[in-house]
Design a protein around this motif. Structure first.
Motif, PDB file in Angstrom:
ATOM      1  N   GLY A   1       0.819  -1.210   0.000  1.00  0.00           N
ATOM      2  CA  GLY A   1       0.000   0.000   0.000  1.00  0.00           C
ATOM      3  C   GLY A   1       0.848   1.253   0.000  1.00  0.00           C
ATOM      4  N   GLY A   2       1.948   1.235   0.781  1.00  0.00           N
ATOM      5  CA  GLY A   2       2.857   2.381   0.762  1.00  0.00           C
ATOM      6  C   GLY A   2       3.485   2.590  -0.600  1.00  0.00           C
ATOM      7  N   LEU A   3       3.829   1.488  -1.265  1.00  0.00           N
ATOM      8  CA  LEU A   3       4.382   1.585  -2.621  1.00  0.00           C
ATOM      9  C   LEU A   3       3.335   2.120  -3.595  1.00  0.00           C
ATOM     10  CD1 LEU A   3       6.781   0.945  -4.501  1.00  0.00           C
ATOM     11  CD2 LEU A   3       5.806  -1.333  -4.816  1.00  0.00           C
ATOM     12  N   PHE A   4       2.096   1.679  -3.431  1.00  0.00           N
ATOM     13  CA  PHE A   4       1.031   2.123  -4.322  1.00  0.00           C
ATOM     14  C   PHE A   4       0.692   3.602  -4.109  1.00  0.00           C
ATOM     15  CE2 PHE A   4      -3.546   2.725  -5.146  1.00  0.00           C
ATOM     16  CZ  PHE A   4      -3.586   2.379  -6.493  1.00  0.00           C
ATOM     17  N   LEU A   5       0.742   4.053  -2.860  1.00  0.00           N
ATOM     18  CA  LEU A   5       0.372   5.438  -2.541  1.00  0.00           C
ATOM     19  C   LEU A   5       1.536   6.411  -2.652  1.00  0.00           C
ATOM     20  CD1 LEU A   5      -1.903   4.813   0.571  1.00  0.00           C
ATOM     21  CD2 LEU A   5      -2.635   5.325  -1.766  1.00  0.00           C
ATOM     22  N   ALA A   6       2.723   5.903  -2.981  1.00  0.00           N
ATOM     23  CA  ALA A   6       3.902   6.784  -3.063  1.00  0.00           C
ATOM     24  C   ALA A   6       3.693   7.971  -4.004  1.00  0.00           C
ATOM     25  CB  ALA A   6       5.120   5.972  -3.471  1.00  0.00           C
ATOM     26  N   PRO A   7       3.079   7.809  -5.189  1.00  0.00           N
ATOM     27  CA  PRO A   7       2.884   8.981  -6.063  1.00  0.00           C
ATOM     28  C   PRO A   7       2.003  10.053  -5.450  1.00  0.00           C
ATOM     29  CG  PRO A   7       2.639   6.938  -7.312  1.00  0.00           C
ATOM     30  CD  PRO A   7       2.689   6.561  -5.866  1.00  0.00           C
ATOM     31  N   TRP A   8       1.090   9.680  -4.542  1.00  0.00           N
ATOM     32  CA  TRP A   8       0.234  10.678  -3.902  1.00  0.00           C
ATOM     33  C   TRP A   8       0.864  11.237  -2.626  1.00  0.00           C
ATOM     34  CZ3 TRP A   8      -1.616   6.483  -6.513  1.00  0.00           C
ATOM     35  CH2 TRP A   8      -2.541   6.726  -7.528  1.00  0.00           C
ATOM     36  N   LEU A   9       1.688  10.427  -1.966  1.00  0.00           N
ATOM     37  CA  LEU A   9       2.347  10.905  -0.747  1.00  0.00           C
ATOM     38  C   LEU A   9       3.531  11.807  -1.059  1.00  0.00           C
ATOM     39  CD1 LEU A   9       2.355   7.550   1.287  1.00  0.00           C
ATOM     40  CD2 LEU A   9       0.793   9.478   1.545  1.00  0.00           C
ATOM     41  N   ASP A  10       4.167  11.586  -2.170  1.00  0.00           N
ATOM     42  CA  ASP A  10       5.329  12.383  -2.550  1.00  0.00           C
ATOM     43  C   ASP A  10       5.065  13.001  -3.916  1.00  0.00           C
ATOM     44  OD1 ASP A  10       7.791  13.508  -2.801  1.00  0.00           O
ATOM     45  OD2 ASP A  10       8.798  11.653  -3.391  1.00  0.00           O
ATOM     46  N   ARG A  11       4.614  14.247  -3.920  1.00  0.00           N
ATOM     47  CA  ARG A  11       4.225  14.898  -5.164  1.00  0.00           C
ATOM     48  C   ARG A  11       5.209  15.992  -5.566  1.00  0.00           C
ATOM     49  NH1 ARG A  11      -2.103  16.191  -4.786  1.00  0.00           N
ATOM     50  NH2 ARG A  11      -1.741  16.470  -7.024  1.00  0.00           N
ATOM     51  N   GLY A  12       6.359  16.026  -4.919  1.00  0.00           N
ATOM     52  CA  GLY A  12       7.342  17.035  -5.265  1.00  0.00           C
ATOM     53  C   GLY A  12       7.990  16.757  -6.610  1.00  0.00           C
ATOM     54  N   LYS A  13       8.485  17.803  -7.230  1.00  0.00           N
ATOM     55  CA  LYS A  13       9.113  17.672  -8.536  1.00  0.00           C
ATOM     56  C   LYS A  13      10.601  17.370  -8.426  1.00  0.00           C
ATOM     57  CE  LYS A  13       5.844  20.787 -10.849  1.00  0.00           C
ATOM     58  NZ  LYS A  13       5.683  22.030 -11.664  1.00  0.00           N
ATOM     59  N   ASP A  14      11.174  17.559  -7.262  1.00  0.00           N
ATOM     60  CA  ASP A  14      12.605  17.307  -7.083  1.00  0.00           C
ATOM     61  C   ASP A  14      12.870  15.817  -7.061  1.00  0.00           C
ATOM     62  OD1 ASP A  14      15.310  17.339  -6.301  1.00  0.00           O
ATOM     63  OD2 ASP A  14      14.988  19.303  -5.361  1.00  0.00           O
ATOM     64  N   ARG A  15      13.879  15.361  -7.788  1.00  0.00           N
ATOM     65  CA  ARG A  15      14.193  13.943  -7.879  1.00  0.00           C
ATOM     66  C   ARG A  15      15.297  13.517  -6.918  1.00  0.00           C
ATOM     67  NH1 ARG A  15      10.132  11.621  -9.300  1.00  0.00           N
ATOM     68  NH2 ARG A  15       9.374  13.488  -8.270  1.00  0.00           N
ATOM     69  N   ARG A  16      15.942  14.449  -6.221  1.00  0.00           N
ATOM     70  CA  ARG A  16      17.022  14.091  -5.320  1.00  0.00           C
ATOM     71  C   ARG A  16      16.467  13.388  -4.080  1.00  0.00           C
ATOM     72  NH1 ARG A  16      19.840  19.922  -5.192  1.00  0.00           N
ATOM     73  NH2 ARG A  16      17.616  20.453  -5.279  1.00  0.00           N
ATOM     74  N   PRO A  17      17.099  12.283  -3.647  1.00  0.00           N
ATOM     75  CA  PRO A  17      16.547  11.496  -2.529  1.00  0.00           C
ATOM     76  C   PRO A  17      16.344  12.295  -1.249  1.00  0.00           C
ATOM     77  CG  PRO A  17      18.245  10.248  -3.665  1.00  0.00           C
ATOM     78  CD  PRO A  17      18.284  11.628  -4.227  1.00  0.00           C
ATOM     79  N   PHE A  18      17.305  13.132  -0.891  1.00  0.00           N
ATOM     80  CA  PHE A  18      17.166  13.860   0.379  1.00  0.00           C
ATOM     81  C   PHE A  18      16.108  14.953   0.303  1.00  0.00           C
ATOM     82  CE2 PHE A  18      20.572  15.809  -2.056  1.00  0.00           C
ATOM     83  CZ  PHE A  18      20.267  17.158  -2.015  1.00  0.00           C
ATOM     84  N   LYS A  19      15.603  15.244  -0.898  1.00  0.00           N
ATOM     85  CA  LYS A  19      14.502  16.185  -1.046  1.00  0.00           C
ATOM     86  C   LYS A  19      13.152  15.479  -1.084  1.00  0.00           C
ATOM     87  CE  LYS A  19      16.731  20.158  -1.511  1.00  0.00           C
ATOM     88  NZ  LYS A  19      16.495  21.325  -0.630  1.00  0.00           N
ATOM     89  N   ARG A  20      13.179  14.157  -0.979  1.00  0.00           N
ATOM     90  CA  ARG A  20      11.947  13.361  -1.015  1.00  0.00           C
ATOM     91  C   ARG A  20      11.912  12.478   0.233  1.00  0.00           C
ATOM     92  NH1 ARG A  20      12.024  10.229  -6.519  1.00  0.00           N
ATOM     93  NH2 ARG A  20       9.828   9.945  -6.000  1.00  0.00           N
ATOM     94  N   PRO A  21      11.672  13.033   1.399  1.00  0.00           N
ATOM     95  CA  PRO A  21      11.783  12.275   2.655  1.00  0.00           C
ATOM     96  C   PRO A  21      10.791  11.129   2.764  1.00  0.00           C
ATOM     97  CG  PRO A  21      10.746  14.411   3.027  1.00  0.00           C
ATOM     98  CD  PRO A  21      11.244  14.426   1.624  1.00  0.00           C
ATOM     99  N   VAL A  22       9.588  11.287   2.252  1.00  0.00           N
ATOM    100  CA  VAL A  22       8.578  10.236   2.403  1.00  0.00           C
ATOM    101  C   VAL A  22       8.969   8.994   1.586  1.00  0.00           C
ATOM    102  CG1 VAL A  22       6.169   9.614   2.019  1.00  0.00           C
ATOM    103  CG2 VAL A  22       6.750  11.901   2.858  1.00  0.00           C
ATOM    104  N   THR A  23       9.232   9.207   0.313  1.00  0.00           N
ATOM    105  CA  THR A  23       9.592   8.070  -0.545  1.00  0.00           C
ATOM    106  C   THR A  23      10.900   7.435  -0.108  1.00  0.00           C
ATOM    107  OG1 THR A  23       8.464   9.123  -2.403  1.00  0.00           O
ATOM    108  CG2 THR A  23      10.026   7.374  -2.913  1.00  0.00           C
ATOM    109  N   THR A  24      11.903   8.258   0.191  1.00  0.00           N
ATOM    110  CA  THR A  24      13.193   7.727   0.620  1.00  0.00           C
ATOM    111  C   THR A  24      13.071   6.971   1.930  1.00  0.00           C
ATOM    112  OG1 THR A  24      14.294   9.595  -0.460  1.00  0.00           O
ATOM    113  CG2 THR A  24      15.584   8.327   1.127  1.00  0.00           C
ATOM    114  N   GLY A  25      12.283   7.483   2.863  1.00  0.00           N
ATOM    115  CA  GLY A  25      12.090   6.803   4.147  1.00  0.00           C
ATOM    116  C   GLY A  25      11.417   5.456   3.995  1.00  0.00           C
TER     117      GLY A  25
END
Length: 268
Positions: free
Chosen positions: A120-144
């Motif tokens: 479910g977390g993998l499926f909801l990742a596009p809605w939980l992380d909607r930022g345009k930055d692709r750098r991992p440290f700028k995407r805390p939800v997906t990276t975490g």
């Protein structure tokens, strides 16, 4: 130009087809405005994808052909010392189901809820992380989520394998080692398995309904073993062996070579 049912609405027709002109028709962008930043899907893009697929397939087949598959022991329903273990990519789920909160009456939690949260977390990742930055440290939800899942899978896999190795090492004497047959490649072993002997004495000569045959050569000579095959002994009736005289001789000589269990060896 024409009027539509008395309304002052201007209508345009294309030729004589009476098809109204759609002024809001979307027109795809002309990618010639972006030279060097795009390429044709066919054949340029597909050719690159095919080449990557060929390299991966060749590398995978090279690994498959260079290493023999790690096959285990031959399936034996009478071997009670066998410890089943799933393939390595399911070891983390295998270990997860050993926890009290994920097994027994809570097995639904371990088989449905926890994997459901991960997927479910993998499926909801596009809605939980909607930022345009692709750098991992700028995407805390997906990276975490990715790091937490990776650490959990690696840890559970290592714990499951380590525990399996410890269980194998802690097996009592006379189980895994004594399951070894002396000269299993001898044709006499196939003769033994293809006759009624295996039903009473077991696949590993451990004894089921009849006595164990490990170390029988210490008590009987091959000639005496042949006599028992012909005349029977105890609960074994005469004439149980249905092979030829040559096969009988091969089987008797092979049985005489079998070692006794390790405990009996140490006592001797």
């Amino acid at each position: 130009m024409a009027h539509n049912e008395g309304k002052d609405q201007e209508v345009h027709f294309v030729g004589d087809s009476r098809v109204q002109v759609n002024k809001n028709r979307p027109v795809p962008k002309d990618y010639s405005e972006f030279p060097g930043k795009t390429e044709a899907f066919f054949p340029n893009f597909l050719l690159k994808e095919w080449m990557v697929g060929v390299v991966v397939l060749v590398g995978f087949m090279a690994l498959v052909l260079s290493e023999k598959p790690p096959l285990g022991q031959q399936a034996d329903p009478t071997n009670t010392s066998f410890l089943p273990v799933p393939d390595w990519y399911f070891l983390f789920l295998y270990e997860l189901l050993k926890f009290k909160w994920a097994s027994g009456p809570f097995v639904v939690l371990g088989t449905v809820v926890v994997p459901g949260l991960l997927f479910g977390g993998l499926f909801l990742a596009p809605w939980l992380d909607r930022g345009k930055d692709r750098r991992p440290f700028k995407r805390p939800v997906t990276t975490g989520i990715a790091l937490l899942t990776l650490v959990a899978i690696v840890t559970l896999t290592w714990v499951a394998w380590d525990e399996h190795e410890k269980q194998l090492a802690s097996q009592p004497k006379g189980t895994s080692e004594d399951a070894k047959i002396v000269h299993p490649e001898d044709p006499a072993y196939e003769i033994y398995k293809n006759n009624a002997c295996v039903n009473c004495h077991g696949q590993k000569l451990e004894g089921l309904q009849g006595p164990a045959l490990r170390g029988i050569g210490d008590a009987y000579t091959p000639e005496e073993i042949i006599t028992i095959m012909d005349e029977g002994k105890g609960q074994m009736p005469a004439g149980m062996f249905q092979g030829t005289e040559e096969e009988k001789r091969q089987l008797a000589e092979w049985l005489a070579k079998q070692d006794p269990p390790k405990e009996e060896k140490e006592q001797q």
